[in-house]
Design an enzyme around this catalytic site. Structure first.
Site, mmCIF file in Angstrom:
data_model
loop_
_atom_site.group_PDB
_atom_site.id
_atom_site.type_symbol
_atom_site.label_atom_id
_atom_site.label_comp_id
_atom_site.label_asym_id
_atom_site.label_seq_id
_atom_site.Cartn_x
_atom_site.Cartn_y
_atom_site.Cartn_z
ATOM 1 N N HIS A 17 13.968 23.889 -1.505
ATOM 2 C CA HIS A 17 12.606 23.441 -1.169
ATOM 3 C C HIS A 17 11.582 24.296 -1.916
ATOM 4 O O HIS A 17 10.644 23.775 -2.520
ATOM 5 C CB HIS A 17 12.329 23.580 0.328
ATOM 6 N N LYS A 41 14.427 13.384 14.399
ATOM 7 C CA LYS A 41 15.517 14.362 14.400
ATOM 8 C C LYS A 41 15.285 15.349 15.542
ATOM 9 O O LYS A 41 14.178 15.494 16.043
ATOM 10 C CB LYS A 41 15.546 15.137 13.081
ATOM 11 N N ARG A 90 18.486 15.419 -4.518
ATOM 12 C CA ARG A 90 19.582 16.331 -4.839
ATOM 13 C C ARG A 90 20.718 15.612 -5.536
ATOM 14 O O ARG A 90 21.359 16.151 -6.410
ATOM 15 C CB ARG A 90 20.114 16.990 -3.571
ATOM 16 N N SER A 128 19.227 21.718 4.421
ATOM 17 C CA SER A 128 18.935 22.463 5.650
ATOM 18 C C SER A 128 20.062 22.312 6.661
ATOM 19 O O SER A 128 20.428 23.270 7.334
ATOM 20 C CB SER A 128 17.617 21.981 6.259
#
Length: 158
Positions: A17, A41, A90, A128
């Site tokens: 990040h 979430k 990613r 994460s």
């Protein structure tokens, strides 16, 4: 002066990040790291702590602001007079979801552009959720997050 918004949960902020933010800060007049409170979430860290960690990690970047938001992203963008949504990709597996988000945001706010960036190859596999899982099992996450995040993960997850 263009303003880019990098939205996400940042639970916690990773070196990947930070890499994207640092690179974006060289390209835009202002970068806002917008930490979502209502993503659906169940975050490991409360939003206030995620904001504090991100501020600490990104403290050396003068044109970067960190804040939380709990509205539609396009509404937040309009409030802040931002023109660009910054999203990280990613791997190919990220693309379908990110394409769907970008398309919906374009439909809701055609004046706002989405820009995709890829992280440095050292961080292309870091997420994460993987960091939290490694930390929860006592693994060393220091290659993936800054030291203040390592300390917060140890305090939170043991």
């Amino acid at each position: 002066m263009d303003t880019a918004v990098y939205p996400g949960t940042f639970d916690p902020i990773t070196r990947g990040h930070a890499d994207l933010v640092e690179r974006a800060a060289r390209r835009f007049g202002k970068v806002i790291v917008a930490i979502s409170t209502g993503s659906g979430k169940a975050p490991a860290f409360p939003v206030e702590q995620r904001v504090a960690l991100a501020r600490s990690v990104l403290a050396g970047l003068d044109n970067v602001e960190v804040c939380s938001f709990d509205s539609l992203l396009v509404d937040f963008m309009r409030e802040r007079k931002a023109q660009v949504i910054l999203r990280g990709l990613r791997a190919v597996s990220d693309f379908e979801y990110e394409f769907q988000l970008a398309s919906m945001n374009r439909r809701l706010a055609p004046e706002i552009e989405t820009l995709f960036m890829t992280p440095d190859e050292h961080y292309a596999y870091v997420s994460s959720s993987l960091v939290r899982e490694i930390a929860a099992h006592g693994g060393d996450v220091s290659p993936f997050v800054h030291e203040e995040v390592v300390a917060a993960l140890k305090a939170r997850l043991g």
